[in-house]
Motif scaffolding. Structure first.
Motif: not given
Length: 82
Positions: A4-5, A9-11, A16-21, A53-54
Motif C-alpha cells: 500500500d505504501e 508513492l506511485v499515486a 512509472t514502476v516496473v515491478f518483478v515478482t 478500481p482505485r
C-alpha cells in the motif's frame, strides 16, 4: 503494508514502476498491467490489463470478482506453460 505504501508513492509522484515478482496476487494488486513470461528463453506469453478500481484495498480488492478472474487466468497460464 509495504504494498500500500508503494501504491501511495506511485499515486503521489506519477512515477512509472516496473515491478518483478513471482507472487500472482501481488502482481495483480499492484499493477496496471501484468506480463507473464515463457521459459527458455524468456518470451512474453501473456499480457493482462488490470482495470480494478482505485484506490485499492487489501481486503475488498482481493475479493473483487475481477481480481479472482485475473488470478485464475494467470495461474492457468503458469500451469499450462510448464
Amino acid at each position: 503494508g509495504l504494498q500500500d505504501e508503494m501504491l501511495s508513492l506511485v499515486a503521489a509522484t506519477g512515477a512509472t514502476v516496473v515491478f518483478v515478482t513471482h507472487d500472482l496476487e501481488e502482481a495483480i494488486y499492484l499493477g496496471d498491467r501484468v506480463v507473464g513470461l515463457l521459459p527458455h528463453p524468456g518470451r512474453v506469453g501473456i499480457e493482462m490489463r488490470i482495470e480494478l478500481p482505485r484506490p485499492r484495498d487489501q481486503l475488498t480488492t482481493r475479493e473483487h470478482p475481477e481480481f479472482l478472474r485475473l488470478r485464475r487466468a494467470l495461474f492457468d497460464f503458469i500451469k499450462d506453460s510448464k
